[in-house]
Motif scaffolding. Structure first.
Motif, short mmCIF file in Angstrom:
data_model
loop_
_atom_site.label_atom_id
_atom_site.label_comp_id
_atom_site.label_asym_id
_atom_site.label_seq_id
_atom_site.Cartn_x
_atom_site.Cartn_y
_atom_site.Cartn_z
N ILE A 143 34.08 -46.25 91.75
CA ILE A 143 35.16 -46.10 90.65
C ILE A 143 36.01 -44.90 91.17
O ILE A 143 37.24 -45.08 90.82
N HIS A 144 35.52 -43.81 91.56
CA HIS A 144 36.15 -42.81 92.42
C HIS A 144 35.93 -43.01 93.91
O HIS A 144 34.81 -43.06 94.30
N GLY A 145 37.25 -43.24 94.60
CA GLY A 145 36.94 -43.76 95.82
C GLY A 145 36.21 -42.41 96.62
O GLY A 145 36.16 -41.21 96.18
N LEU A 146 35.71 -42.44 97.72
CA LEU A 146 34.95 -41.69 98.69
C LEU A 146 35.82 -40.75 99.17
O LEU A 146 35.53 -39.62 99.55
N GLY A 147 37.23 -41.03 99.32
CA GLY A 147 38.00 -40.21 100.18
C GLY A 147 37.78 -40.63 101.54
O GLY A 147 37.07 -41.28 102.17
N GLU A 148 39.03 -40.09 102.38
CA GLU A 148 39.17 -40.51 103.86
C GLU A 148 38.24 -40.01 104.69
O GLU A 148 37.51 -40.68 105.57
N GLU A 149 37.74 -38.65 104.36
CA GLU A 149 36.77 -37.98 105.19
C GLU A 149 35.40 -38.58 105.30
O GLU A 149 34.64 -38.76 106.10
N ALA A 150 34.95 -38.74 103.90
CA ALA A 150 33.58 -39.44 103.71
C ALA A 150 33.45 -40.67 104.25
O ALA A 150 32.71 -41.23 104.92
N THR A 151 34.70 -41.57 104.15
CA THR A 151 34.62 -43.02 104.49
C THR A 151 34.71 -43.02 106.15
O THR A 151 33.91 -43.73 106.65
N GLU A 152 35.40 -42.11 106.48
CA GLU A 152 35.63 -42.10 108.19
C GLU A 152 34.30 -41.86 108.76
O GLU A 152 33.53 -42.52 109.54
N ALA A 153 33.62 -40.84 108.05
CA ALA A 153 32.27 -40.38 108.58
C ALA A 153 31.36 -41.48 108.46
O ALA A 153 30.43 -41.79 109.34
N HIS A 154 31.18 -42.61 107.34
CA HIS A 154 30.68 -43.62 107.10
C HIS A 154 30.91 -44.71 108.48
O HIS A 154 30.02 -45.01 108.88
N LEU A 155 32.05 -44.95 108.41
CA LEU A 155 32.55 -46.02 109.43
C LEU A 155 32.29 -45.51 110.91
O LEU A 155 31.91 -46.44 111.80
N LEU A 156 32.21 -44.49 111.09
CA LEU A 156 32.20 -43.70 112.50
C LEU A 156 30.74 -43.54 112.79
O LEU A 156 30.08 -43.57 113.85
N ARG A 157 29.73 -42.99 111.78
CA ARG A 157 28.53 -42.75 112.11
C ARG A 157 27.46 -43.59 111.52
O ARG A 157 26.48 -44.17 112.32
N ASP A 158 27.60 -44.26 110.33
CA ASP A 158 26.48 -45.07 110.05
C ASP A 158 26.64 -46.60 110.51
O ASP A 158 25.67 -47.05 110.86
N LEU A 159 27.94 -47.13 110.36
CA LEU A 159 27.94 -48.54 110.70
C LEU A 159 27.78 -49.15 112.17
O LEU A 159 26.95 -49.92 112.39
#
Ligand SMILES: *Cc1c(COP(=O)(O)O)cnc(C)c1O
Length: 496
Positions: free
Chosen positions: A43-59
């Motif tokens: 509902i509320h976007g995670l924001g760029e920083e959290a999303t970036e961390a997800h893209l770079l570290r998790d996936l």
């Protein structure tokens, strides 16, 4: 703090540089990465920083390594040359859509045209302008769809009088009725699965694809007498499209053995008004090898492709540009525009005297990615000699692996019927199996479980077989041969 693309890219590079040269992530990292995938819209976007961390570290922990590993031999994937990666980022940054040729607004269609011309030169297919109809596609599947669509158009239109009542205008059903055609067949040997898909998309149906091999032991080789017999059915309302597998994906084998056979096929196709298409997704680059005795047999096998009406090639395989990028060539842009003309959109016109056809009128897509740029970059960076040397390394590794397998007591090189010419015509595919049936059943699984290299499984003569496809720019023949030998010896030594 504002989000910065460049700092994000720097982080990505340092993660990539620290990534081990492994073809596959461990099962545990795949599991962990899977758990992090978000599956409902926040509902509320995670924001760029959290999303970036997800893209770079998790996936990325869950991504396999055709790009990052030197020893990913599955499918025919290619890697990504660094300059192609840089170009691909420029593509994204500028987000051009080369669909209409508008030379006073963007040079993207000119770059695309020049890249295609240079590809024609690289594959020694003549001069770029000889292929008036040429375009980048999403891959060889897309290009094979174009090939069958052109074939369908050509074989039917030759039996119809006026342009107003041709296939692209009145459709397949009406065109067949008017032309007195009640069957369209696609004649091939070991057609790639995408050919069957293309036949369905083009309205011909998967069952229109007929295999005409010389024998069960050489299923990749086309029987030219059967071809002639099938083409003769044209007097009974049957029209044909001939598709040559120029590099069959399981065995690497070719439907033809050289220019004499291609000449005979060309003659027959002219005689019986059939369309001649080549599926050379990876094989077409055999023509770009250095012209030395080392590659003479391969180059001879690949000569004559220029006699075709249309050709499919893939850039995201041996040319090592990122996904997705294939190409399609045919002699005239009119053939393509008869099918793909995007009609009645005045706002999409480039004017009457455009020297370069607008891509939207000669291919499947309207809006499209500027996938020419990474190709252009690779061609410029390395030139004929540099690319020839890269292709040569790929062949040398495949050949040394096949020699090792031939000399091994544990493995059998396939197809067993083609030993004589095996080494000279080995391009980039090595097909083999373990002699011990029990070991063979688990071979692919056990090789991949080492996580040192990755291979694809397939079937040959009804039994499981294992396939190594060498396609990355990272090949270092000695180093990689040693690794492959070690892995294959280890796996053979394990318990039966
Ligand atoms: C890979 C391949 C295809 C399909 O190519 P995509 O790029 O995956 O669409 C078709 N034909 C042959 C011979 C291939 O090797």
């Amino acid at each position: 703090m504002a989000f910065s693309v460049s700092s994000s890219y720097t982080k990505l590079r340092s993660i990539l540089d620290a990534t081990p040269d492994a073809p596959l992530p461990s099962p545990a990292s795949i599991q962990e990465a899977t758990k992090t995938i978000v599956s409902s819209l926040p509902i509320h976007g995670l924001g760029e920083e959290a999303t970036e961390a997800h893209l770079l570290r998790d996936l990325p922990r869950g991504f396999n390594g055709p790009k990052t590993s030197s020893n990913y031999y599955g499918f025919v994937t290619g890697g990504v040359l660094p300059i192609a990666e840089a170009a691909d980022n420029i593509v994204t940054a500028f987000d051009q859509s080369p669909m209409v040729h508008l030379p006073d607004q963007s040079i993207s269609t000119i770059v695309e045209d020049r890249a295609l011309n240079m590809l024609v030169e690289l594959a020694r297919l003549g001069a770029g302008p000889d292929w008036g109809g040429k375009t980048f596609t999403t891959g060889a599947t897309g290009a094979n769809i174009l090939g069958l669509a052109c074939g369908r158009e050509a074989v039917l239109n030759s039996r119809l009088e006026d342009a107003g009542s041709q296939v692209g205008a009145i459709g397949l059903l009406a065109a067949c009725q008017k032309a007195g055609v009640d069957e369209i067949q696609v004649l091939t040997t070991m057609g790639h699965s995408s050919l069957y898909k293309a036949a369905s998309v083009a309205g011909l149906g998967r069952q229109s694809v007929k295999e005409i091999p010389v024998s069960e032991s050489e299923p990749w080789k086309m029987d030219l007498d059967v071809l002639e017999r099938e083409l003769r059915r044209s007097s009974n309302g049957v029209v044909s499209i001939v598709v040559i597998s120029a590099g069959e994906v399981n065995s690497g084998k070719w439907a033809v053995s050289g220019p004499e056979e291609m000449e005979r096929i060309r003659f027959l196709c002219d005689e019986y008004a059939a369309w001649l298409h080549i599926d050379g997704a990876f094989g077409v680059f055999a023509r770009s090898l250095p012209k030395t005795s080392e590659f003479a047999s391969l180059i001879n096998q690949a000569s004559g492709l220029e006699l075709a009406d249309s050709i499919t090639g893939d850039c995201h395989k041996l040319l090592n540009v990122p996904y997705d990028c294939g190409f399609f060539l045919t002699r005239s842009a009119q053939m393509l525009s008869a099918i793909f003309q995007n009609p009645n959109a005045a706002y999409l016109s480039s004017g009457p005297d455009a020297s370069i056809p607008s891509p939207l009128n000669i291919g499947l897509e309207n809006s499209r990615r500027f996938r020419a740029l990474p190709v252009y970059a690779v061609l410029l960076t390395y030139g004929r000699e540099g690319l020839g040397e890269m292709f040569a390394r790929q062949v040398r590794l495949a050949r040394s692996i096949s020699r090792f397998i031939e000399s091994s007591d544990d493995y059998e090189l396939l197809p067993s019927s083609s030993k004589e010419e095996y080494f000279e015509t080995t391009h980039i595919v090595v097909l083999f199996r373990a002699r011990d049936e029990k070991k063979n059943a688990e071979l692919v699984k056990n090789i991949n479980a080492t996580r040192k290299m990755y291979v694809s499984g397939t079937k040959w003569e009804g039994k499981p077989a294992c396939r190594i496809a060498v396609s990355t720019w990272k090949v270092e023949v000695e180093r990689d041969l040693r690794l492959v030998m070690d892995v294959l010896r280890d796996v053979a030594g394990g318990p039966s």
